[in-house]
Design a protein around this motif. Structure first.
Motif, PDB file in Angstrom:
ATOM      1  N   UNK A 187       4.482  -0.738  18.230  1.00  0.00           N
ATOM      2  CA  UNK A 187       5.132  -1.571  17.230  1.00  0.00           C
ATOM      3  C   UNK A 187       4.826  -1.053  15.820  1.00  0.00           C
ATOM      4  N   UNK A 188       3.557  -0.706  15.582  1.00  0.00           N
ATOM      5  CA  UNK A 188       3.142  -0.216  14.269  1.00  0.00           C
ATOM      6  C   UNK A 188       3.784   1.128  13.958  1.00  0.00           C
ATOM      7  N   UNK A 189       3.849   1.990  14.963  1.00  0.00           N
ATOM      8  CA  UNK A 189       4.448   3.304  14.788  1.00  0.00           C
ATOM      9  C   UNK A 189       5.936   3.176  14.466  1.00  0.00           C
ATOM     10  N   UNK A 190       6.618   2.267  15.141  1.00  0.00           N
ATOM     11  CA  UNK A 190       8.045   2.062  14.901  1.00  0.00           C
ATOM     12  C   UNK A 190       8.282   1.553  13.483  1.00  0.00           C
ATOM     13  N   UNK A 191       7.444   0.624  13.027  1.00  0.00           N
ATOM     14  CA  UNK A 191       7.588   0.079  11.668  1.00  0.00           C
ATOM     15  C   UNK A 191       7.375   1.173  10.629  1.00  0.00           C
ATOM     16  N   UNK A 192       6.339   2.000  10.829  1.00  0.00           N
ATOM     17  CA  UNK A 192       6.063   3.080   9.879  1.00  0.00           C
ATOM     18  C   UNK A 192       7.206   4.092   9.852  1.00  0.00           C
ATOM     19  N   UNK A 193       7.766   4.411  11.008  1.00  0.00           N
ATOM     20  CA  UNK A 193       8.864   5.381  11.072  1.00  0.00           C
ATOM     21  C   UNK A 193      10.125   4.858  10.394  1.00  0.00           C
TER      22      UNK A 193
ATOM     23  N   UNK B 107       0.833  -1.206   0.000  1.00  0.00           N
ATOM     24  CA  UNK B 107       0.000   0.000   0.000  1.00  0.00           C
ATOM     25  C   UNK B 107       0.871   1.260   0.000  1.00  0.00           C
ATOM     26  N   UNK B 108       1.936   1.259   0.797  1.00  0.00           N
ATOM     27  CA  UNK B 108       2.839   2.410   0.866  1.00  0.00           C
ATOM     28  C   UNK B 108       3.569   2.584  -0.465  1.00  0.00           C
ATOM     29  N   UNK B 109       4.044   1.478  -1.031  1.00  0.00           N
ATOM     30  CA  UNK B 109       4.760   1.537  -2.310  1.00  0.00           C
ATOM     31  C   UNK B 109       3.866   2.103  -3.408  1.00  0.00           C
ATOM     32  N   UNK B 110       2.606   1.713  -3.390  1.00  0.00           N
ATOM     33  CA  UNK B 110       1.653   2.208  -4.389  1.00  0.00           C
ATOM     34  C   UNK B 110       1.450   3.707  -4.242  1.00  0.00           C
TER      35      UNK B 110
ATOM     36  N   UNK C 116       1.610   8.694   9.929  1.00  0.00           N
ATOM     37  CA  UNK C 116       0.569   8.498  10.930  1.00  0.00           C
ATOM     38  C   UNK C 116      -0.557   7.633  10.377  1.00  0.00           C
ATOM     39  N   UNK C 117      -0.919   7.878   9.119  1.00  0.00           N
ATOM     40  CA  UNK C 117      -1.950   7.065   8.472  1.00  0.00           C
ATOM     41  C   UNK C 117      -1.488   5.613   8.342  1.00  0.00           C
ATOM     42  N   UNK C 118      -0.228   5.426   7.949  1.00  0.00           N
ATOM     43  CA  UNK C 118       0.299   4.069   7.792  1.00  0.00           C
ATOM     44  C   UNK C 118       0.345   3.351   9.147  1.00  0.00           C
ATOM     45  N   UNK C 119       0.660   4.112  10.202  1.00  0.00           N
ATOM     46  CA  UNK C 119       0.670   3.522  11.542  1.00  0.00           C
ATOM     47  C   UNK C 119      -0.715   3.019  11.913  1.00  0.00           C
ATOM     48  N   UNK C 120      -1.735   3.829  11.664  1.00  0.00           N
ATOM     49  CA  UNK C 120      -3.104   3.450  12.015  1.00  0.00           C
ATOM     50  C   UNK C 120      -3.573   2.241  11.204  1.00  0.00           C
TER      51      UNK C 120
END
Length: 456
Positions: free
Chosen positions: A154-160, A46-49, A72-76
């Motif tokens: 965990x999600x926030x760390x991955x997105x960052x 989704x991010x790559x797209x 922030x959107x990717x984290x959520x």
């Protein structure tokens, strides 16, 4: 083979159910890893797209300028997906852990020929225990953090980390299409290829995890193991033949650690690794533990005899009578009882016991036949996909979000302090909507109780 032999020896006459339980749990663990990695792969896709579309549409600079917002959107997105995934995993793990008790007890009841206890009563009681165990998983704290907080972190760390790769790559002049491939390759194959292909950039980034999904995998494995164990021990309360547990050391255990201690000590003169009812050790003791915690039960023929004697004279076996009155007697127990939670409603605002009565959903907010609540029921189904059939998902969703959504004080009357909490929920249909919940902190009981819920 040695593990199977030890399991059979430990469980004896009910070994077939113990083996089935272990098989189901291992299958879940194996499929869990694959499914979680697939979810990370979908997320990074989704991010790559987004990056490629921003480039194609000539909006790459705008994307970069608003990268923090996108992160922030990717984290959520990842947080919502992992939360839903773990909730599903808990339901399976708890059910797998508890099934051995219902199978054993039902078999004893059927063979005893007694009429006072039925299969349906036992299954309903186990179902209630399973519900409570799943909810208890979401309300446990680890180092002061609820599970929902740990998933978000965990999600926030991955997105960052992904955001860092994106920003550093753009600074190096890497083409957006190549960046899209780069972040997908990182999630799928680890950082090794990035180190080879982009050594200077990797030096600047510094500490980048080899496997971005590893922490989520470890969290899922540990919490699923806990759910399986908690489900088994909680459901033991409806099994009059339950005596305790035995710790069986995993054969994949090359280095001595605390597991060896649990498997070897004999505290009660019952044998190595055997613990009395009520004295069960916390499981798992560490992440990725593959040891087995199996229930120890009395000989089933003895339980059959006790059941027959109890039906003739309940005073002969008060443990069975107490179990019957508390958990099985349909005159005393409603299959759809509410739930009471020891949890914090809002960090720094309220700290009370939360009472969530399922009837508020089943017979009102999700009831299309209710004179007043029918409009709410239609709104919930249309906006989020919630109906009576999946009311538990709505309840759990509300309780998860309750801990990280600000409550607004609306007043106080003779009944207590009143609050409202507006939360953004994502439903099983994939849509999002604002849901208003109203609560009262009862002045007599000091418990926080749900009084209203509807789609805003």
């Amino acid at each position: 083979m040695d593990e199977i032999k030890r399991l059979v020896e430990a469980t004896g006459s009910y070994s077939k159910w113990a083996l089935q339980q272990r098989k189901s749990y291992i299958e879940q663990r194996l499929s869990q890893d694959i499914e979680l990695r697939n979810r990370y792969d979908k997320w990074i896709g989704h991010i790559a797209k987004d990056i490629e579309e921003a480039h194609i549409q000539g909006q790459l600079q705008s994307y970069v300028d608003n990268l923090d917002h996108h992160l922030q959107e990717y984290t959520k997105i990842l947080d919502d997906d992992l939360t839903k995934f773990l909730d599903q995993q808990f339901v399976v793990a708890v059910s797998t852990g508890s099934t051995i008790h219902s199978q054993y007890f039902i078999d004893a009841v059927n063979r005893s020929g007694i009429k006072k206890i039925t299969q349906t009563q036992i299954k309903r009681a186990v179902f209630r225990m399973n519900e409570r165990s799943v909810q208890a998983m979401w309300n446990r704290q680890n180092h002061g953090l609820f599970l929902s907080d740990r998933i978000w972190k965990n999600s926030e760390n991955a997105a960052n980390k992904v955001g860092l790769i994106i920003s550093e790559s753009l600074a190096d002049g890497v083409h957006p299409t190549e960046i899209a491939k780069m972040i997908q390759g990182y999630v799928r194959n680890g950082k090794s290829t990035l180190v080879i292909d982009y050594p200077n950039m990797m030096d600047r980034i510094g500490n980048l995890p080899q496997d971005l999904s590893y922490e989520a995998l470890r969290l899922a494995r540990t919490e699923t193991a806990a759910a399986h164990s908690d489900g088994m021990i909680a459901a033991a309360s409806i099994n009059p033949g339950y005596e305790g547990v035995q710790w069986l050391l995993s054969p994949s255990h090359p280095v001595r650690d605390i597991c060896d201690h649990y498997a070897e000590q004999d505290l009660y003169g019952l044998g190595a690794g055997v613990y009395r009812k009520g004295q069960e050790p916390i499981f798992p003791p560490h992440p990725n533990c593959l040891c087995t915690l199996v229930p120890r039960m009395e000989d089933i023929d003895r339980l059959i005899m006790r059941l027959k004697e109890w039906e003739e004279d309940p005073s002969k076996h008060p443990d069975i009578e107490e179990l019957f009155q508390k958990e099985l007697n349909t005159n005393n127990q409603n299959q759809r009882d509410g739930i009471t939670l020891e949890t914090e409603l809002l960090p720094g605002t309220l700290n009370n016991t939360i009472e969530f009565n399922d009837e508020k959903l089943l017979n009102y907010a999700l009831d299309k036949t209710h004179r007043i609540g029918k409009d709410k029921a239609v709104a919930f189904e249309k906006a989020l996909g919630y109906t009576k059939s999946n009311y538990l998902e709505l309840r759990n969703n509300v309780l998860r979000n309750l801990k990280r959504t600000k409550a607004e004080f609306t007043g106080e009357d003779q009944y207590g302090q009143r609050y409202k909490v507006l939360m953004r929920l994502k439903g099983p249909n994939g849509k999002e909507a604002d849901v208003m919940t109203a609560w009262i902190v009862d002045s007599n009981t000091e418990r926080t109780r749900l009084v209203s819920i509807y789609v805003k």
